[in-house]
Design an enzyme around this catalytic site. Structure first.
Site, PDB file in Angstrom:
ATOM      1  N   GLU A 111      40.126  41.627  41.646  1.00 14.87           N
ATOM      2  CA  GLU A 111      38.686  41.869  41.822  1.00 14.87           C
ATOM      3  C   GLU A 111      38.011  41.883  40.462  1.00 14.87           C
ATOM      4  O   GLU A 111      38.686  41.826  39.427  1.00 14.87           O
ATOM      5  CB  GLU A 111      38.452  43.195  42.572  1.00 14.87           C
ATOM      6  CG  GLU A 111      38.870  43.102  44.030  1.00 14.87           C
ATOM      7  CD  GLU A 111      38.754  44.405  44.788  1.00 14.87           C
ATOM      8  OE1 GLU A 111      38.088  45.328  44.300  1.00 14.87           O
ATOM      9  OE2 GLU A 111      39.354  44.487  45.864  1.00 14.87           O
ATOM     10  N   HIS A 227      26.446  47.140  44.058  1.00 18.37           N
ATOM     11  CA  HIS A 227      27.427  46.098  44.381  1.00 18.37           C
ATOM     12  C   HIS A 227      26.670  44.783  44.525  1.00 18.37           C
ATOM     13  O   HIS A 227      25.624  44.741  45.168  1.00 18.37           O
ATOM     14  CB  HIS A 227      28.146  46.452  45.683  1.00 18.37           C
ATOM     15  CG  HIS A 227      29.409  45.685  45.897  1.00 18.37           C
ATOM     16  ND1 HIS A 227      29.416  44.352  46.202  1.00 18.37           N
ATOM     17  CD2 HIS A 227      30.710  46.059  45.848  1.00 18.37           C
ATOM     18  CE1 HIS A 227      30.667  43.940  46.331  1.00 18.37           C
ATOM     19  NE2 HIS A 227      31.471  44.961  46.110  1.00 18.37           N
ATOM     20  N   ARG A 277      31.178  44.413  37.666  1.00 17.14           N
ATOM     21  CA  ARG A 277      30.210  44.452  38.766  1.00 17.14           C
ATOM     22  C   ARG A 277      28.761  44.523  38.290  1.00 17.14           C
ATOM     23  O   ARG A 277      27.874  43.904  38.874  1.00 17.14           O
ATOM     24  CB  ARG A 277      30.550  45.692  39.594  1.00 17.14           C
ATOM     25  CG  ARG A 277      30.113  45.640  40.979  1.00 17.14           C
ATOM     26  CD  ARG A 277      30.755  46.755  41.745  1.00 17.14           C
ATOM     27  NE  ARG A 277      32.030  46.367  42.308  1.00 17.14           N
ATOM     28  CZ  ARG A 277      32.848  47.205  42.938  1.00 17.14           C
ATOM     29  NH1 ARG A 277      32.517  48.464  43.059  1.00 17.14           N
ATOM     30  NH2 ARG A 277      33.974  46.779  43.443  1.00 17.14           N
ATOM     31  N   HIS A 335      25.897  51.260  45.575  1.00 21.90           N
ATOM     32  CA  HIS A 335      27.283  51.322  46.053  1.00 21.90           C
ATOM     33  C   HIS A 335      28.022  52.587  45.624  1.00 21.90           C
ATOM     34  O   HIS A 335      28.792  53.140  46.405  1.00 21.90           O
ATOM     35  CB  HIS A 335      28.020  50.094  45.518  1.00 21.90           C
ATOM     36  CG  HIS A 335      29.418  49.932  46.009  1.00 21.90           C
ATOM     37  ND1 HIS A 335      29.732  49.790  47.341  1.00 21.90           N
ATOM     38  CD2 HIS A 335      30.598  49.879  45.341  1.00 21.90           C
ATOM     39  CE1 HIS A 335      31.042  49.643  47.479  1.00 21.90           C
ATOM     40  NE2 HIS A 335      31.596  49.716  46.283  1.00 21.90           N
ATOM     41  N   ARG A 370      31.921  51.741  37.242  1.00 23.08           N
ATOM     42  CA  ARG A 370      33.291  51.857  37.756  1.00 23.08           C
ATOM     43  C   ARG A 370      33.947  50.492  37.939  1.00 23.08           C
ATOM     44  O   ARG A 370      33.325  49.553  38.436  1.00 23.08           O
ATOM     45  CB  ARG A 370      33.284  52.607  39.092  1.00 23.08           C
ATOM     46  CG  ARG A 370      34.649  52.639  39.756  1.00 23.08           C
ATOM     47  CD  ARG A 370      34.673  53.499  40.984  1.00 23.08           C
ATOM     48  NE  ARG A 370      33.849  53.008  42.064  1.00 23.08           N
ATOM     49  CZ  ARG A 370      34.160  51.986  42.852  1.00 23.08           C
ATOM     50  NH1 ARG A 370      35.263  51.282  42.663  1.00 23.08           N
ATOM     51  NH2 ARG A 370      33.340  51.639  43.833  1.00 23.08           N
TER      52      ARG A 370
HETATM   53  C1  SIN Z   1      34.717  45.812  47.343  1.00 24.19           C
HETATM   54  O1  SIN Z   1      35.535  45.647  48.240  1.00 24.19           O
HETATM   55  O2  SIN Z   1      34.104  44.890  46.847  1.00 24.19           O
HETATM   56  C2  SIN Z   1      34.425  47.197  46.857  1.00 24.19           C
HETATM   57  C3  SIN Z   1      35.586  47.781  46.187  1.00 24.19           C
HETATM   58  C4  SIN Z   1      35.172  48.930  45.318  1.00 24.19           C
HETATM   59  O3  SIN Z   1      34.101  49.473  45.481  1.00 24.19           O
HETATM   60  O4  SIN Z   1      35.927  49.251  44.410  1.00 24.19           O
END
Ligand code: SIN
Length: 486
Positions: A111, A227, A277, A335, A370
């Site tokens: 991610e 997010h 992010r 988020h 985060r």
């Molecule tokens: C996501 O699945 O994109 C969110 C994961 C997260 O908030 O760490």
């Protein structure tokens, strides 16, 4: 007044891990929803980060966490989080959580902000739901925890300056007080203050507001994470939870594009669609502010989409979108809150007897932004550790007469909608001094907002945002240059 050793408020991952690990202490768990479905945890799609893959180690996870957090993180907290992650994964497996596998080994996804594949999932993109079912099942096998659900936290009880209990409004509308040597806030974030959020409606910052009212110190309230990819609303409703379109899709190859199929992140960051992010969210925000619609194109995943991302597939289908054939319309949404009740590495707040874990707490681990899939991990690592410490030793009993500190009245529906729109405009992804001041001034001039606890909490957030006249991580001041401390 009924008394327990420990009271845990909130039944997301942090609350449940604290309650489970505190055995054999007598724990009272008070929560709004039912354990297993309370709070944001059950909605988490992305998984749990841990350096368990070949060639990975906690130091690389640590470095990625610091870089995403713009170096504002407390390094000792990041060290504890990343070093404890593999062992915590083992503990969750012992409790019954089955992680997705790739043959003999755990399947590891990637991610934003991670330089390696290190995200464990369960049920594809249903990690939070699977984790919470596992913890709720463990809770139902535990005789040391008494659960009272359907409750709203109304107040904290203090003996002198030591927190010694809570007052809650139960499902029948009665006010009930409970005493304990230790009170643990695990009430989650502040999504309910924003027009668009990925958090469920019950996550509104009440625990944070109450801690502030009782005099607990806070930290980093200005750092609010947005997010980049929530499913775009198909109406123009005033305030609502938007379904998440997990970042793991980008880890699997999906890309952000405009209506003409041009890549949004090309040339904007070396990690492109997998940049931290805050960077990706701002790129989407800027494009949309210029009138450019943004989509997540995941068509290249083909049928693997349905198998690996059943939750997102179903959410798209519910809105008539077939992600195998068409790009998914997205917008950024609030988020996560990096700030909160200031706690030390042992989750102790500035008030004796009061502890905080998970999103409501700020131990500095996330810095200014985060890292993806560090939130379930944080709740499990610090919740489990706090529970174990309380099992070993409780704070000394408080002495003296008891007084209550209560939350102010809640905003009515109309005031809540006004507040959500106000924060979206003035305390959103991009802020500047006039916009932040207008949040403070509008709340002060609006009697209903000025008098409710949500309005007061929003004023605290705005005051912190005004007090940081620089851009750092998620706190992007369009009237100030960006700092990079990592
Ligand atoms: C996501 O699945 O994109 C969110 C994961 C997260 O908030 O760490």
């Amino acid at each position: 007044m009924q008394a327990f050793d420990v009271i845990v408020v909130g039944a997301g991952v942090a609350g449940l891990c604290t309650a489970l690990a505190a055995a054999p202490r007598r724990v009272l768990l008070v929560c709004r929803g039912r354990p297993g479905s309370d709070g944001s945890s059950a909605w988490a799609q992305g998984g749990i980060a841990a350096a368990v893959g070949d060639g990975d180690d906690w130091k690389q996870h640590y470095d990625d966490t610091l870089r995403a957090g713009a170096g504002h993180n407390l390094r000792a907290a990041v060290e504890r989080l990343t070093q404890s992650a593999p062992d915590t994964i083992g503990w969750l497996q012992q409790l019954g959580l089955a992680f997705d596998r790739d043959g003999e080994r755990p399947a590891l996804g990637r991610e934003g902000g991670h330089l390696r594949h290190r995200i464990l999932h369960s049920g594809g993109d249903a990690t939070g739901a699977c984790l919470m079912r596992t913890l709720a099942a463990a809770l139902s096998r535990s005789s040391h925890v008494t659960v009272i659900d359907g409750c709203d936290l109304e107040g904290l009880l203090l003996c002198g300056s030591q927190v010694c209990g809570v007052s809650v409004r139960d499902a029948g509308g009665r006010s009930v007080e409970y005493g304990a040597a230790a009170v643990v806030l695990a009430t989650g974030g502040i999504g309910g203050l924003y027009r668009y959020t990925t958090n469920p409606g019950c996550v509104d910052g009440a625990g944070l507001a109450l801690a502030i009212a009782a005099g607990a110190a806070t930290a980093d309230l200005e750092f609010v994470q947005f997010h980049p990819t929530a499913l775009a609303p198909n109406g123009s409703e005033g305030g609502q939870r938007l379904p998440l379109v997990t970042e793991a899709l980008r880890g699997a190859g999906a890309v952000l594009v405009d209506g003409g199929g041009r890549r949004l992140m090309a040339g904007l960051h070396p990690m492109q669609d997998l940049a931290p992010r805050d960077v990706v969210s701002r790129a989407v925000w800027h494009a949309q502010a210029d009138g450019i619609a943004v989509y997540l194109d995941a068509r290249m995943l083909g049928n693997a989409f349905r198998r690996r991302f059943p939750t997102v597939h179903a959410l798209c289908a519910a809105q008539g979108i077939d992600p195998l054939r068409q790009p998914i319309p997205i917008i950024p949404a609030q988020h996560f809150h990096m700030g909160g009740v200031r706690v030390d590495l042992e989750s102790r707040s500035s008030l004796d007897g009061l502890f905080a874990v998970g999103e409501v707490a700020c131990n500095g681990v996330h810095g200014a932004n985060r890292l993806a899939s560090n939130s379930l991990l944080e709740g499990a690592v610090f919740g489990r550790a706090l529970g174990a410490r309380l099992a070993a030793a409780l704070p000394s009993p408080a002495r003296g007469s008891t007084r209550g500190v209560r939350l102010r009245p809640a905003a009515d529906d109309a005031a809540r909608l006004r507040l959500r729109a106000l924060l979206w405009r003035g305390l959103g992804l991009l802020r500047d001094a006039p916009g932040i001041r207008s949040v403070i001034d509008t709340i002060a001039a609006d009697h209903a907002l000025g008098e409710c606890w949500q309005g007061q909490l929003a004023t605290h957030l705005a005051t912190s945002a005004l007090a940081r006249p620089e851009s750092l991580g998620s706190h992007h001041r369009s009237d100030a240059p960006h700092l990079a401390r990592a």
